[in-house]
Design a protein around this motif. Structure first.
Motif, PDB file in Angstrom:
ATOM      1  N   GLY A  55       0.733  -1.649  -0.375  1.00 45.05           N
ATOM      2  CA  GLY A  55       0.225   0.116  -0.007  1.00 45.05           C
ATOM      3  C   GLY A  55       0.509   0.878  -0.296  1.00 45.05           C
ATOM      4  N   VAL A  56       2.206   1.304   0.052  1.00 45.56           N
ATOM      5  CA  VAL A  56       3.306   2.476  -0.392  1.00 45.56           C
ATOM      6  C   VAL A  56       3.311   2.388  -1.311  1.00 45.56           C
ATOM      7  N   PRO A  57       3.353   3.404  -1.786  1.00 46.10           N
ATOM      8  CA  PRO A  57       3.851   4.577  -3.705  1.00 46.10           C
ATOM      9  C   PRO A  57       5.027   4.005  -3.357  1.00 46.10           C
ATOM     10  N   LEU A  58       5.170   3.671  -3.971  1.00 45.67           N
ATOM     11  CA  LEU A  58       6.815   4.035  -4.814  1.00 45.67           C
ATOM     12  C   LEU A  58       7.267   4.617  -6.681  1.00 45.67           C
ATOM     13  N   ALA A  59       8.296   4.777  -6.761  1.00 46.49           N
ATOM     14  CA  ALA A  59       8.224   5.001  -8.469  1.00 46.49           C
ATOM     15  C   ALA A  59       9.881   5.460  -8.687  1.00 46.49           C
ATOM     16  N   ASP A  60      10.100   4.401  -9.854  1.00 43.36           N
ATOM     17  CA  ASP A  60      11.559   5.150 -10.076  1.00 43.36           C
ATOM     18  C   ASP A  60      10.753   4.618 -11.677  1.00 43.36           C
ATOM     19  N   ASP A  61      11.644   5.480 -12.014  1.00 49.53           N
ATOM     20  CA  ASP A  61      12.012   5.356 -13.595  1.00 49.53           C
ATOM     21  C   ASP A  61      12.229   4.431 -14.533  1.00 49.53           C
ATOM     22  N   LEU A  77       4.924  -9.286   1.304  1.00 47.41           N
ATOM     23  CA  LEU A  77       4.777  -8.674   0.252  1.00 47.41           C
ATOM     24  C   LEU A  77       4.024  -8.440  -0.256  1.00 47.41           C
ATOM     25  N   GLN A  78       3.057  -7.785  -1.198  1.00 52.07           N
ATOM     26  CA  GLN A  78       2.306  -7.410  -1.937  1.00 52.07           C
ATOM     27  C   GLN A  78       2.494  -6.158  -3.053  1.00 52.07           C
ATOM     28  N   LEU A  79       2.468  -6.757  -3.697  1.00 51.14           N
ATOM     29  CA  LEU A  79       3.319  -5.778  -5.320  1.00 51.14           C
ATOM     30  C   LEU A  79       2.155  -5.568  -5.612  1.00 51.14           C
ATOM     31  N   SER A  80       1.695  -4.234  -6.170  1.00 47.89           N
ATOM     32  CA  SER A  80       0.207  -3.740  -7.032  1.00 47.89           C
ATOM     33  C   SER A  80       0.931  -3.075  -8.253  1.00 47.89           C
ATOM     34  N   ALA A  81       0.502  -2.529  -9.568  1.00 49.19           N
ATOM     35  CA  ALA A  81       0.302  -1.177  -9.958  1.00 49.19           C
ATOM     36  C   ALA A  81      -0.623  -1.385 -10.652  1.00 49.19           C
ATOM     37  N   PRO A  82      -1.621  -0.266 -11.045  1.00 51.44           N
ATOM     38  CA  PRO A  82      -2.971   0.075 -11.987  1.00 51.44           C
ATOM     39  C   PRO A  82      -2.545  -0.544 -12.827  1.00 51.44           C
ATOM     40  N   GLY A  83      -3.916  -1.089 -13.414  1.00 55.15           N
ATOM     41  CA  GLY A  83      -4.172  -2.253 -14.472  1.00 55.15           C
ATOM     42  C   GLY A  83      -3.247  -3.406 -14.394  1.00 55.15           C
ATOM     43  N   PHE A  84      -3.030  -4.138 -13.030  1.00 60.02           N
ATOM     44  CA  PHE A  84      -1.920  -5.345 -13.078  1.00 60.02           C
ATOM     45  C   PHE A  84      -2.294  -6.212 -11.689  1.00 60.02           C
ATOM     46  N   LYS A  85      -2.432  -7.377 -11.935  1.00 58.66           N
ATOM     47  CA  LYS A  85      -2.254  -8.323 -10.846  1.00 58.66           C
ATOM     48  C   LYS A  85      -1.977  -8.614 -10.053  1.00 58.66           C
ATOM     49  N   PRO A  86      -1.549  -7.495  -8.469  1.00 59.12           N
ATOM     50  CA  PRO A  86      -0.991  -7.938  -7.527  1.00 59.12           C
ATOM     51  C   PRO A  86      -0.857  -9.017  -7.241  1.00 59.12           C
ATOM     52  N   VAL A  87       0.620  -9.109  -6.967  1.00 61.09           N
ATOM     53  CA  VAL A  87       2.146 -10.221  -6.246  1.00 61.09           C
ATOM     54  C   VAL A  87       2.018 -10.349  -5.190  1.00 61.09           C
ATOM     55  N   GLN A  88       1.698 -11.366  -4.209  1.00 58.53           N
ATOM     56  CA  GLN A  88       2.399 -11.701  -3.300  1.00 58.53           C
ATOM     57  C   GLN A  88       4.004 -12.105  -2.542  1.00 58.53           C
ATOM     58  N   ARG A  89       5.031 -11.820  -2.031  1.00 58.62           N
ATOM     59  CA  ARG A  89       6.230 -12.538  -1.430  1.00 58.62           C
ATOM     60  C   ARG A  89       5.926 -12.850  -0.103  1.00 58.62           C
ATOM     61  N   THR A  90       6.519 -13.948   0.559  1.00 55.38           N
ATOM     62  CA  THR A  90       6.615 -14.228   1.989  1.00 55.38           C
ATOM     63  C   THR A  90       8.171 -14.368   1.517  1.00 55.38           C
ATOM     64  N   VAL A  91       9.054 -13.010   2.536  1.00 55.53           N
ATOM     65  CA  VAL A  91      10.514 -13.253   3.181  1.00 55.53           C
ATOM     66  C   VAL A  91      10.659 -13.792   4.278  1.00 55.53           C
ATOM     67  N   ALA A  92      11.562 -14.760   4.448  1.00 59.94           N
ATOM     68  CA  ALA A  92      12.311 -15.035   5.604  1.00 59.94           C
ATOM     69  C   ALA A  92      13.441 -13.836   5.713  1.00 59.94           C
ATOM     70  N   ILE A 104       9.977  -8.886 -10.332  1.00 64.50           N
ATOM     71  CA  ILE A 104       8.403  -9.627 -10.567  1.00 64.50           C
ATOM     72  C   ILE A 104       7.844  -8.914 -11.615  1.00 64.50           C
ATOM     73  N   THR A 105       7.493  -9.657 -11.899  1.00 64.91           N
ATOM     74  CA  THR A 105       6.619  -9.610 -13.248  1.00 64.91           C
ATOM     75  C   THR A 105       5.094  -9.540 -13.030  1.00 64.91           C
ATOM     76  N   LEU A 106       4.704  -8.657 -13.015  1.00 63.53           N
ATOM     77  CA  LEU A 106       3.091  -7.670 -12.901  1.00 63.53           C
ATOM     78  C   LEU A 106       2.633  -8.263 -14.215  1.00 63.53           C
ATOM     79  N   VAL A 107       1.279  -9.115 -14.441  1.00 61.69           N
ATOM     80  CA  VAL A 107       0.531  -9.701 -15.254  1.00 61.69           C
ATOM     81  C   VAL A 107      -0.591  -8.720 -15.404  1.00 61.69           C
ATOM     82  N   PRO A 108      -1.106  -8.570 -16.634  1.00 62.88           N
ATOM     83  CA  PRO A 108      -1.849  -6.971 -16.737  1.00 62.88           C
ATOM     84  C   PRO A 108      -3.530  -7.543 -16.431  1.00 62.88           C
ATOM     85  N   GLU A 109      -4.295  -7.383 -15.787  1.00 58.36           N
ATOM     86  CA  GLU A 109      -5.954  -7.405 -15.191  1.00 58.36           C
ATOM     87  C   GLU A 109      -6.791  -8.419 -16.418  1.00 58.36           C
ATOM     88  N   GLY A 110      -7.074  -9.049 -15.747  1.00 56.68           N
ATOM     89  CA  GLY A 110      -8.276  -9.297 -17.197  1.00 56.68           C
ATOM     90  C   GLY A 110      -7.752 -10.260 -18.312  1.00 56.68           C
TER      91      GLY A 110
END
Length: 110
Positions: A55-61, A77-92, A104-110
């Motif tokens: 839920g914390v917005p980040l930006a990098d070119d 961790l939940q990684l998300s972006a507008p128009g993409f399906k969210p991805v979850q990672r659990t890290v020890a 981490i490759t995000l896949v478009p929604e729909g």
């Protein structure tokens, strides 16, 4: 009140906190942190320049993820972006200083 002076920001122009004779007990508390690294890309390899981690917005070119979080035994961790399906990672993360999530490759929604 706990009997301690709590310093939430450095004192003095040089960022130092000055301890002088006669002060009460000094207690220094350091939070354990972890550095999370990664790269957020589309399926075609192009970077996603605006994304969120927990839920914390980040930006990098170039889609780079660089975030400091409190160190916990397991980080979810939940990684998300507008128009993409969210991805979850659990890290020890209990015994490490940094975690590289890699690409981490995000896949478009729909």
């Amino acid at each position: 009140m706990n009997g301690y002076d709590e310093l939430s920001s450095p004192r003095g122009e040089d960022g130092r906190i000055q301890v002088t004779p006669g002060m009460m007990d000094l207690r220094l508390v350091l939070d354990r942190k972890i550095l999370i690294l990664g790269e957020i890309l589309r399926a075609d390899g192009s970077p996603i320049t605006g994304f969120q981690v927990n839920g914390v917005p980040l930006a990098d070119d170039e889609g780079r993820l660089l975030m400091i979080l409190p160190r916990e035994e397991m980080l979810r961790l939940q990684l998300s972006a507008p128009g993409f399906k969210p991805v979850q990672r659990t890290v020890a993360a209990q015994e490490v200083e940094q975690v590289d999530l890699g690409t981490i490759t995000l896949v478009p929604e729909g």
